[in-house]
Design a protein around this motif. Structure first.
Motif, PDB file in Angstrom:
ATOM      1  N   ILE B 244      49.734  37.988  41.059  1.00 16.26           N
ATOM      2  CA  ILE B 244      49.997  37.942  39.621  1.00 16.26           C
ATOM      3  C   ILE B 244      49.318  36.706  39.020  1.00 16.26           C
ATOM      4  O   ILE B 244      49.559  35.585  39.463  1.00 16.26           O
ATOM      5  CB  ILE B 244      51.519  37.885  39.346  1.00 16.26           C
ATOM      6  N   ASP B 245      48.471  36.940  38.033  1.00 17.83           N
ATOM      7  CA  ASP B 245      47.721  35.853  37.409  1.00 17.83           C
ATOM      8  C   ASP B 245      48.273  35.659  35.988  1.00 17.83           C
ATOM      9  O   ASP B 245      48.129  36.539  35.130  1.00 17.83           O
ATOM     10  CB  ASP B 245      46.232  36.233  37.370  1.00 17.83           C
ATOM     11  N   THR B 246      48.869  34.499  35.757  1.00 20.42           N
ATOM     12  CA  THR B 246      49.543  34.277  34.473  1.00 20.42           C
ATOM     13  C   THR B 246      48.570  34.125  33.298  1.00 20.42           C
ATOM     14  O   THR B 246      48.982  34.128  32.145  1.00 20.42           O
ATOM     15  CB  THR B 246      50.429  33.008  34.539  1.00 20.42           C
ATOM     16  N   PHE B 285      43.356  41.995  30.562  1.00 17.11           N
ATOM     17  CA  PHE B 285      44.481  42.730  31.134  1.00 17.11           C
ATOM     18  C   PHE B 285      44.331  42.849  32.646  1.00 17.11           C
ATOM     19  O   PHE B 285      43.222  42.990  33.149  1.00 17.11           O
ATOM     20  CB  PHE B 285      44.529  44.153  30.564  1.00 17.11           C
ATOM     21  N   LYS B 286      45.466  42.839  33.342  1.00 22.53           N
ATOM     22  CA  LYS B 286      45.454  43.128  34.772  1.00 22.53           C
ATOM     23  C   LYS B 286      46.586  44.099  35.095  1.00 22.53           C
ATOM     24  O   LYS B 286      47.686  44.011  34.519  1.00 22.53           O
ATOM     25  CB  LYS B 286      45.677  41.845  35.593  1.00 22.53           C
ATOM     26  N   LEU B 299      44.438  51.256  47.552  1.00 24.82           N
ATOM     27  CA  LEU B 299      43.634  52.060  48.476  1.00 24.82           C
ATOM     28  C   LEU B 299      42.242  52.313  47.906  1.00 24.82           C
ATOM     29  O   LEU B 299      41.244  52.301  48.610  1.00 24.82           O
ATOM     30  CB  LEU B 299      44.362  53.390  48.715  1.00 24.82           C
ATOM     31  N   ARG B 300      42.199  52.565  46.591  1.00 29.68           N
ATOM     32  CA  ARG B 300      40.921  52.829  45.921  1.00 29.68           C
ATOM     33  C   ARG B 300      40.422  51.574  45.213  1.00 29.68           C
ATOM     34  O   ARG B 300      39.629  51.654  44.276  1.00 29.68           O
ATOM     35  CB  ARG B 300      41.099  53.928  44.868  1.00 29.68           C
ATOM     36  N   GLY B 301      40.914  50.428  45.628  1.00 34.44           N
ATOM     37  CA  GLY B 301      40.649  49.170  44.930  1.00 34.44           C
ATOM     38  C   GLY B 301      39.182  48.856  44.754  1.00 34.44           C
ATOM     39  O   GLY B 301      38.785  48.165  43.808  1.00 34.44           O
ATOM     40  N   GLU B 302      38.368  49.367  45.673  1.00 32.01           N
ATOM     41  CA  GLU B 302      36.938  49.152  45.609  1.00 32.01           C
ATOM     42  C   GLU B 302      36.383  49.570  44.238  1.00 32.01           C
ATOM     43  O   GLU B 302      35.496  48.929  43.697  1.00 32.01           O
ATOM     44  CB  GLU B 302      36.279  49.992  46.719  1.00 32.01           C
ATOM     45  N   HIS B 303      36.963  50.647  43.683  1.00 32.68           N
ATOM     46  CA  HIS B 303      36.475  51.156  42.399  1.00 32.68           C
ATOM     47  C   HIS B 303      37.101  50.438  41.198  1.00 32.68           C
ATOM     48  O   HIS B 303      36.727  50.704  40.072  1.00 32.68           O
ATOM     49  CB  HIS B 303      36.780  52.656  42.275  1.00 32.68           C
ATOM     50  N   TYR B 304      38.125  49.617  41.457  1.00 31.39           N
ATOM     51  CA  TYR B 304      38.887  49.047  40.330  1.00 31.39           C
ATOM     52  C   TYR B 304      39.072  47.539  40.468  1.00 31.39           C
ATOM     53  O   TYR B 304      40.130  47.010  40.173  1.00 31.39           O
ATOM     54  CB  TYR B 304      40.252  49.752  40.228  1.00 31.39           C
ATOM     55  N   GLN B 305      38.023  46.868  40.940  1.00 28.49           N
ATOM     56  CA  GLN B 305      38.167  45.448  41.253  1.00 28.49           C
ATOM     57  C   GLN B 305      38.482  44.591  40.039  1.00 28.49           C
ATOM     58  O   GLN B 305      39.169  43.586  40.156  1.00 28.49           O
ATOM     59  CB  GLN B 305      36.911  44.948  41.954  1.00 28.49           C
ATOM     60  N   GLU B 306      37.970  45.011  38.891  1.00 26.07           N
ATOM     61  CA  GLU B 306      38.140  44.165  37.717  1.00 26.07           C
ATOM     62  C   GLU B 306      39.547  44.262  37.124  1.00 26.07           C
ATOM     63  O   GLU B 306      40.161  43.252  36.778  1.00 26.07           O
ATOM     64  CB  GLU B 306      37.101  44.536  36.648  1.00 26.07           C
ATOM     65  N   VAL B 307      40.086  45.480  37.074  1.00 25.70           N
ATOM     66  CA  VAL B 307      41.364  45.658  36.374  1.00 25.70           C
ATOM     67  C   VAL B 307      42.571  45.478  37.300  1.00 25.70           C
ATOM     68  O   VAL B 307      43.657  45.122  36.852  1.00 25.70           O
ATOM     69  CB  VAL B 307      41.416  47.033  35.666  1.00 25.70           C
ATOM     70  N   PHE B 308      42.365  45.705  38.595  1.00 22.47           N
ATOM     71  CA  PHE B 308      43.499  45.682  39.519  1.00 22.47           C
ATOM     72  C   PHE B 308      43.547  44.355  40.260  1.00 22.47           C
ATOM     73  O   PHE B 308      42.605  43.983  40.937  1.00 22.47           O
ATOM     74  CB  PHE B 308      43.365  46.841  40.511  1.00 22.47           C
ATOM     75  N   ASN B 309      44.690  43.673  40.118  1.00 20.38           N
ATOM     76  CA  ASN B 309      44.791  42.349  40.719  1.00 20.38           C
ATOM     77  C   ASN B 309      45.357  42.369  42.123  1.00 20.38           C
ATOM     78  O   ASN B 309      45.389  41.346  42.790  1.00 20.38           O
ATOM     79  CB  ASN B 309      45.645  41.437  39.840  1.00 20.38           C
ATOM     80  N   GLY B 310      45.850  43.523  42.546  1.00 20.13           N
ATOM     81  CA  GLY B 310      46.382  43.619  43.906  1.00 20.13           C
ATOM     82  C   GLY B 310      47.784  44.198  43.911  1.00 20.13           C
ATOM     83  O   GLY B 310      48.434  44.314  42.870  1.00 20.13           O
ATOM     84  N   ALA B 326      56.114  36.836  34.697  1.00 19.89           N
ATOM     85  CA  ALA B 326      54.706  36.936  34.301  1.00 19.89           C
ATOM     86  C   ALA B 326      54.254  38.369  34.046  1.00 19.89           C
ATOM     87  O   ALA B 326      53.082  38.612  33.767  1.00 19.89           O
ATOM     88  CB  ALA B 326      53.821  36.303  35.381  1.00 19.89           C
ATOM     89  N   ILE B 327      55.182  39.304  34.166  1.00 21.98           N
ATOM     90  CA  ILE B 327      54.840  40.704  33.870  1.00 21.98           C
ATOM     91  C   ILE B 327      55.234  40.976  32.414  1.00 21.98           C
ATOM     92  O   ILE B 327      56.356  40.674  32.000  1.00 21.98           O
ATOM     93  CB  ILE B 327      55.602  41.662  34.816  1.00 21.98           C
TER      94      ILE B 327
END
Lengths: 149, 627
Positions: B244-246, B285-286, B299-310, B326-327
């Motif tokens: 989580i990135d504040t 946004f994340k 699982l598909r994170g490779e395609h969503y590196q910018e928007v998905f923080n983990g 922070a959500i």
């Protein structure tokens, strides 16, 4: 001395005290494995329902002057002077059932399968963490309390 | 707000999370376990029936039958089939929505990211269309046509999807499913008041629901999602509360229907939206992953590196994730969206939006996803999340734990990515199994619960025991959320494996526990198992492969379990699925199933002895294969 004290108003009649009692007396069993269909499955506590009064938990009171002990001719029932609990020694029992007839609360009974012994609360042999029925009551309708004579 | 603040929270295999939660001032599931510690014995055994007003009837020594005459065997079987039907319904809802989404995406000439998955499905379904959108729409139509068949008309894709020896056995047993939605209906009818009383008939019905759930709800959901959202690919990713990135506007997603977020997640990283975020002081946004939809995104994170923080954590981590402060919003479309998040969201001014009414939370805004309105809906969502961000940031205290989790969890494992990793063939894995370098495979799947020792406790302990015995673990579901947060899916976990498995992992740079993502990916494990069996030339029950759902939680898990048993696999559960009050149920699940499908249920809440039992089964199967 420790006694099981009942708060009738709190009882919802879930019978969890029954299942706990049967499990406590089936060696090695737990709530998942206790065999409710076994001919030896016997509960030592009872919940009766009364249309006016609601649920009536009936538990052995380990009475101060226990009629069961007073009526026992073979010495199978004795009141432990230290714990105050009425204990039953099956080996001494003659199965005369005077105790069953004399219990004012109707809590004692002959065993169903052999009719050669009495089924009675043993306070779970004074286990450190208390009787199984008390631990199993979700409403805290039964609690162990210290009482003085 | 925490009414149980003085109570101790339950244990977690994740020590850092346990500490974090025990210090929270908000009430969480971990706090509420103590107040719910007294369990009903009749419920645990499955011998309580409340199907009619003569009840609830409980089986007791003085009342060995219900008022209607139902025995413990009948009551348990009815309860169980009801639960499996409901669980199946949940997964069938997911695949139905996913197929509808693919149909609409294809019809509107939308982006199809997974070309390999599309080709694979076209091959399985024997769809011969040159245009990819026409092909995809036809595939979606075929899935929907099967789902909507009546229960007396068999689904056509079962034979195309299933491994032939399995299909033949199911046919012999008469458990080939009719239309998947109708089968749920049939299961509910059968178990109503004074209808079916035959436990064996009801357990066979469970297997039938297991097949429709597994092949459609699990396997096909994955493949259809792959077509729209892109195939998984193996990579290292951060996990835990640290993701989580504040600095960003954070949206936590919960559910199982990844495709509902497909448009929004692309929209969130478009310039005009990022500008909107910057205008209120955030970098952009994340999405923060939680529950199975988070695992799917990971699982598909490779395609969503910018928007998905983990992926931050599993179902019973969701309250802790929100408690970081922070959500800014929760978007939910399915379970596991705990009711317990509602007061936390109120307290911390977190916006809740539900995109599917099946997961409507009491205090959330309902915004049912409409494909045709996805552009305007996404813009509305973005605006209301920004509003929440402005109202709460700076006002709500932050309680971060940058130490929780790790940065090197291996994710993106699927039947496809694993095979590619092995060089496009299963031969290297089969060779390792034959040589005994990998003794066998355990699919440790399903949920996370707070029972069986605490949050993820049995799951983590069992997995440690299994890898120490050189058994490779594949995980799918909230179990993987727990396993990754404690580091068992990081390459360094190889040191905890037995010497042979350790050597294999170290030479390949992989952990001994492979992360297949969401519970839906149990369907991917089935594909792996089937492809392995095919390559070796045996049926599934002969493989040195076991399943375990150590901390199964809910009805869906029971439908998954029915699939596992239909596949003929040994299935371990930490706690019994409310059936032990019935001698027939115990006999069918632990013994007779071996003759029916080859499957078997093993119940054990002790990690050590359960691992020994599973190890012995693997050894036995190895011997039977002469390896």
């Amino acid at each position: 001395m420790k006694r099981i004290i009942i708060d009738r108003e709190k009882c919802d009649g879930c019978l969890n005290c029954n299942i706990a009692c049967i499990s406590a007396h089936e060696e090695g069993s737990n709530f998942y494995t206790v065999n409710m269909l076994s001919p030896d499955a016997e509960t030592r506590n009872f919940i009766k329902f009364d249309a006016q009064k609601g649920y009536l938990p009936i538990f052995c009171r380990h009475c101060d002057e226990p009629e069961c002990v007073l009526s026992c001719m073979s010495g199978a029932l004795e009141k432990d002077p230290l714990t105050g609990h009425v204990q039953y020694d099956e080996s001494k029992c003659a199965a005369c059932y005077m105790c069953v007839m004399n219990c004012p609360y109707g809590v004692l009974k002959p065993d169903k399968r052999t009719r050669t012994k009495v089924i009675k609360c043993d306070f779970c042999d004074d286990k450190v963490d208390g009787p199984s029925c008390v631990k199993a009551c979700p409403k805290k309708a039964i609690e162990v309390k210290e009482v003085s004579l | 707000m925490n009414t149980n603040f003085s109570c101790k929270t339950c244990a977690s295999a994740d020590q850092k999370l346990e500490t974090f939660i025990s210090n929270l001032s908000v009430d969480t599931s971990h706090h509420r376990m103590e107040g719910q510690s007294v369990k009903c014995g009749f419920g645990l055994q499955g011998i309580c029936c409340r199907l009619c007003s003569n009840g609830p009837c409980r089986i007791t020594p003085d009342g060995p039958k219900g008022v209607c005459g139902a025995t413990a065997d009948t009551i348990v079987a009815r309860n169980f089939l009801r639960a499996v039907s409901a669980g199946s319904g949940c997964y069938i809802h997911i695949v139905e929505n996913t197929a509808l989404m693919l149909k609409k995406t294809a019809a509107s000439k939308g982006v199809l990211k997974g070309k390999v998955a599309l080709a694979k499905l076209a091959e399985i379904f024997a769809v011969d269309e040159a245009d990819e959108h026409v092909r995809a729409e036809k595939i979606a139509d075929m899935v929907l046509a099967d789902l909507y068949k009546p229960d007396y008309v068999k689904m056509e894709l079962v034979e195309k999807m299933a491994y032939k020896p399995r299909f033949d056995r199911w046919k012999e047993l008469g458990i080939l499913p009719g239309g998947a939605k109708s089968e749920v209906f049939a299961g509910v009818v059968k178990t109503s008041t004074n209808l079916n009383s035959d436990p064996v008939d009801m357990y066979l019905n469970c297997l039938k629901l297991g097949i429709s759930t597994g092949l459609y709800g699990l396997t096909l959901t994955n493949l259809l999602n792959d077509v729209m959202l892109g195939e998984p690919s193996i990579r290292l990713a951060p996990v835990g509360l640290r993701v989580i990135d504040t600095d960003y506007i954070n949206i936590m997603i919960t559910g199982h229907q990844h495709s509902i977020f497909a448009y929004l997640q692309d929209r969130l990283i478009q310039d005009d939206v990022i500008e909107k975020a910057k205008a209120v002081g955030a970098k952009g946004f994340k999405l923060v992953g939680c529950t199975c939809v988070g695992q799917d995104l990971q699982l598909r994170g490779e395609h969503y590196q910018e928007v998905f923080n983990g992926h931050a954590g599993n179902n019973f981590t969701s309250e802790a994730i929100l408690a970081t402060g922070a959500i800014d919003a929760v978007l939910s479309e399915f379970n596991c969206t705990l009711p317990g998040i509602e007061p936390i969201c109120d307290e911390l001014k977190i916006k809740q939006i539900c995109l599917d009414d099946v997961a409507k939370k009491a205090n959330a805004e309902m915004k049912p996803f409409v494909f045709e309105e996805k552009e305007s809906q996404s813009n509305d969502i973005i605006d209301s999340v920004i509003e929440a961000y402005q109202a709460r940031r700076g006002v709500v205290a932050l309680n971060m734990d940058a130490d929780h989790g790790n940065d090197d969890t291996l994710t993106g494992v699927s039947e496809g990515s694993l095979k590619s990793f092995l060089g496009g063939t299963w031969k290297p894995l089969i060779d390792l199994i034959v040589k005994g370098e990998i003794k066998g495979i355990a699919g440790v799947v399903g949920c996370s619960s707070l029972t069986a020792g605490g949050h993820d406790v049995l799951t983590v302990n069992l997995v440690k025991e299994l890898i120490a015995k050189d058994i490779l673990v594949l995980s799918a579901g909230c179990s993987s959320g727990g396993l990754e947060n404690v580091g068992l899916m990081s390459p360094s976990a190889a040191s905890q494996a037995g010497s042979k498995l350790r050597a294999v992992c170290e030479s390949l740079g992989i952990p001994p526990v492979l992360n297949f993502g969401p519970c839906l990916a149990i369907g991917r494990l089935e594909l792996v198992a089937t492809e392995l069996a095919e390559a070796i030339g045996v049926d599934l029950p002969q493989l040195p492969l076991v399943l375990s759902a150590p901390q199964w939680l809910e009805e869906q898990a029971l439908a998954d379990g029915a699939f596992g048993l239909a596949l003929g696999l040994p299935l371990h559960l930490g706690l019994p699925p409310f059936v032990t009050g019935s001698p027939v149920a115990v006999q069918v699940f632990t013994q007779d199933m071996l003759n029916l499908t080859g499957g078997q249920l093993i119940i054990d809440d002790n990690a050590q002895s359960a691992a020994q039992t599973l190890d012995a089964i693997i050894e036995k199967k190895r011997k039977e294969l002469n390896i």
